[in-house]
Design an enzyme around this catalytic site. Sequence first.
Site, PDB file in Angstrom:
ATOM      1  N   LYS A 126      -4.760  -1.522  15.727  1.00 50.99           N
ATOM      2  CA  LYS A 126      -5.511  -0.751  14.735  1.00 50.99           C
ATOM      3  C   LYS A 126      -6.661   0.027  15.394  1.00 50.99           C
ATOM      4  O   LYS A 126      -7.050   1.099  14.934  1.00 50.99           O
ATOM      5  CB  LYS A 126      -6.010  -1.674  13.620  1.00 50.99           C
ATOM      6  CG  LYS A 126      -4.864  -2.262  12.784  1.00 50.99           C
ATOM      7  CD  LYS A 126      -4.010  -1.164  12.157  1.00 50.99           C
ATOM      8  CE  LYS A 126      -2.824  -1.686  11.396  1.00 50.99           C
ATOM      9  NZ  LYS A 126      -2.011  -0.597  10.795  1.00 50.99           N
TER      10      LYS A 126
ATOM     11  N   TYR B 240      -2.540  -7.234  16.649  1.00 48.41           N
ATOM     12  CA  TYR B 240      -2.767  -6.407  15.454  1.00 48.41           C
ATOM     13  C   TYR B 240      -4.090  -5.650  15.579  1.00 48.41           C
ATOM     14  O   TYR B 240      -4.150  -4.432  15.371  1.00 48.41           O
ATOM     15  CB  TYR B 240      -2.795  -7.304  14.205  1.00 48.41           C
ATOM     16  CG  TYR B 240      -3.020  -6.546  12.913  1.00 48.41           C
ATOM     17  CD1 TYR B 240      -1.959  -5.918  12.266  1.00 48.41           C
ATOM     18  CD2 TYR B 240      -4.277  -6.462  12.319  1.00 48.41           C
ATOM     19  CE1 TYR B 240      -2.151  -5.221  11.072  1.00 48.41           C
ATOM     20  CE2 TYR B 240      -4.481  -5.777  11.134  1.00 48.41           C
ATOM     21  CZ  TYR B 240      -3.409  -5.152  10.511  1.00 48.41           C
ATOM     22  OH  TYR B 240      -3.599  -4.463   9.340  1.00 48.41           O
TER      23      TYR B 240
ATOM     24  N   ILE C 126       0.845  -1.202   0.000  1.00 53.76           N
ATOM     25  CA  ILE C 126       0.000   0.000   0.000  1.00 53.76           C
ATOM     26  C   ILE C 126       0.881   1.253   0.000  1.00 53.76           C
ATOM     27  O   ILE C 126       0.600   2.226  -0.716  1.00 53.76           O
ATOM     28  CB  ILE C 126      -0.934  -0.016   1.232  1.00 53.76           C
ATOM     29  CG1 ILE C 126      -1.995  -1.122   1.064  1.00 53.76           C
ATOM     30  CG2 ILE C 126      -1.599   1.347   1.439  1.00 53.76           C
ATOM     31  CD1 ILE C 126      -2.834  -1.385   2.309  1.00 53.76           C
TER      32      ILE C 126
HETATM   33  N1  LIG Z   1      -2.963  -5.337   3.161  1.00 54.46           N
HETATM   34  C1  LIG Z   1      -4.101  -5.303   3.850  1.00 54.46           C
HETATM   35  O1  LIG Z   1      -5.012  -6.107   3.653  1.00 54.46           O
HETATM   36  C2  LIG Z   1      -4.311  -4.267   4.913  1.00 54.46           C
HETATM   37  C3  LIG Z   1      -5.593  -4.147   5.461  1.00 54.46           C
HETATM   38  C4  LIG Z   1      -5.816  -3.191   6.462  1.00 54.46           C
HETATM   39  C5  LIG Z   1      -4.784  -2.388   6.885  1.00 54.46           C
HETATM   40  N2  LIG Z   1      -3.542  -2.531   6.332  1.00 54.46           N
HETATM   41  C6  LIG Z   1      -2.487  -1.659   6.835  1.00 54.46           C
HETATM   42  O2  LIG Z   1      -1.891  -0.955   5.776  1.00 54.46           O
HETATM   43  C7  LIG Z   1      -0.501  -0.740   6.061  1.00 54.46           C
HETATM   44  C8  LIG Z   1       0.343  -1.262   4.907  1.00 54.46           C
HETATM   45  O3  LIG Z   1       0.079  -2.654   4.754  1.00 54.46           O
HETATM   46  P1  LIG Z   1       0.652  -3.534   3.538  1.00 54.46           P
HETATM   47  O4  LIG Z   1      -0.332  -4.602   3.317  1.00 54.46           O
HETATM   48  O5  LIG Z   1       1.075  -2.664   2.422  1.00 54.46           O
HETATM   49  O6  LIG Z   1       1.929  -4.177   4.272  1.00 54.46           O
HETATM   50  P2  LIG Z   1       3.278  -4.779   3.622  1.00 54.46           P
HETATM   51  O7  LIG Z   1       3.820  -5.732   4.630  1.00 54.46           O
HETATM   52  O8  LIG Z   1       2.986  -5.307   2.262  1.00 54.46           O
HETATM   53  O9  LIG Z   1       4.219  -3.501   3.540  1.00 54.46           O
HETATM   54  C9  LIG Z   1       4.556  -2.844   4.742  1.00 54.46           C
HETATM   55  C10 LIG Z   1       5.790  -1.998   4.552  1.00 54.46           C
HETATM   56  O10 LIG Z   1       6.134  -1.476   5.848  1.00 54.46           O
HETATM   57  C11 LIG Z   1       7.509  -1.667   6.061  1.00 54.46           C
HETATM   58  N3  LIG Z   1       7.805  -1.801   7.486  1.00 54.46           N
HETATM   59  C12 LIG Z   1       7.421  -2.809   8.322  1.00 54.46           C
HETATM   60  N4  LIG Z   1       7.930  -2.609   9.542  1.00 54.46           N
HETATM   61  C13 LIG Z   1       8.659  -1.464   9.480  1.00 54.46           C
HETATM   62  C14 LIG Z   1       9.428  -0.742  10.423  1.00 54.46           C
HETATM   63  N5  LIG Z   1       9.580  -1.180  11.679  1.00 54.46           N
HETATM   64  N6  LIG Z   1      10.030   0.406  10.025  1.00 54.46           N
HETATM   65  C15 LIG Z   1       9.910   0.839   8.745  1.00 54.46           C
HETATM   66  N7  LIG Z   1       9.189   0.195   7.812  1.00 54.46           N
HETATM   67  C16 LIG Z   1       8.575  -0.942   8.172  1.00 54.46           C
HETATM   68  C17 LIG Z   1       7.836  -2.969   5.301  1.00 54.46           C
HETATM   69  O11 LIG Z   1       9.231  -3.082   5.054  1.00 54.46           O
HETATM   70  C18 LIG Z   1       6.995  -2.806   4.052  1.00 54.46           C
HETATM   71  O12 LIG Z   1       7.662  -2.095   3.051  1.00 54.46           O
HETATM   72  C19 LIG Z   1      -0.228  -1.445   7.383  1.00 54.46           C
HETATM   73  O13 LIG Z   1      -0.307  -0.525   8.444  1.00 54.46           O
HETATM   74  C20 LIG Z   1      -1.355  -2.450   7.480  1.00 54.46           C
HETATM   75  O14 LIG Z   1      -1.634  -2.821   8.803  1.00 54.46           O
HETATM   76  C21 LIG Z   1      -3.287  -3.450   5.366  1.00 54.46           C
END
Ligand SMILES: NC(=O)c1ccc[n+]([C@@H]2O[C@H](COP(=O)([O-])OP(=O)(O)OC[C@H]3O[C@@H](n4cnc5c(N)ncnc54)[C@H](O)[C@@H]3O)[C@@H](O)[C@H]2O)c1
Length: 253
Positions: free
Chosen positions: A157, A153, A18
Amino acid sequence: MGRLSGKVALVTGGALGIGAACVTRMIEAGAKVAIVDLHDGTGQALARQHGGNARYFHADVSVEAEVAAAIAGTVEAFGRLDVLVNNAGITGPNKPTHELTEAEWDRVQAVNVKSVFFGTKHAIAPLRAAGGGSIINLSSIYGLVGAPDLPPYHASKGAVRLMSKTDALLYAADRIRVNSIHPGFIWTPMVEQHIASMGGDPEQHRRDTGALHPLGHMGDADDIAWGVVYLACDESKFVTGSELVIDGGYTCR
Ligand SMILES: NC(=O)c1ccc[n+]([C@@H]2O[C@H](COP(=O)([O-])OP(=O)(O)OC[C@H]3O[C@@H](n4cnc5c(N)ncnc54)[C@H](O)[C@@H]3O)[C@@H](O)[C@H]2O)c1
């Protein structure tokens, strides 16, 4: 003129998923964007792809000094800060509450909740200096409703949802807007890993997870990025403390 022309944004977790979609869509809309992540190779490659419109900063969002340095580096590189996207997050272990260790609980809160505190804390001065701005916090459908898995988690959130409202109230007089986004399942490395950890047939899990959404499938990273562009730009100038739900209807039931 793009919707974000002249604006500077910082996206945590901007190398993948995202976050990477937010980086690309905001740059297309005219912004300059700082990508903050731990995945240096991927983050640097994304920054190179966008030439002078992007810069990569290595920072662990759970470490206050690293977050502060990334924000200071962004202001030094681009001259200002208008938009902060607190996006970095982890799912943590998929265990029931009675099996979790304190360390497992704390790590998820550090990456998902303290990061939002650190980012917001250190962004306020440059946002005030810019005359206002927009902070966009990635919560989840699981900041709105429960599910029988991933206890740390879902707690994290829920916290992000209410932190957004508190900060919306605290900084409204500074013209700093703070909103949360609540995605349903979005096909990213996070969800791919979550599905792989379930065992069994990943394609079947993918279809079953998609079917939880009334629209019948998971979302794409861009479905969230377009919401981020809206909350970042001046078209949303009267929107603060709100919950932008982008979930294919998951929470309608
Ligand atoms: N994908 C989904 O279905 C979904 C749904 C609801 C909410 N979200 C939220 O959206 C956000 C992005 O999710 P995503 O699916 O793209 O996740 P992802 O795991 O695909 O990407 C997350 C990114 O965050 C970086 N990251 C993780 N820990 C880190 C840290 N300690 N310091 C710096 N960078 C860090 C990772 O390296 C990665 O590039 C998150 O907060 C997630 O909880 C995602």
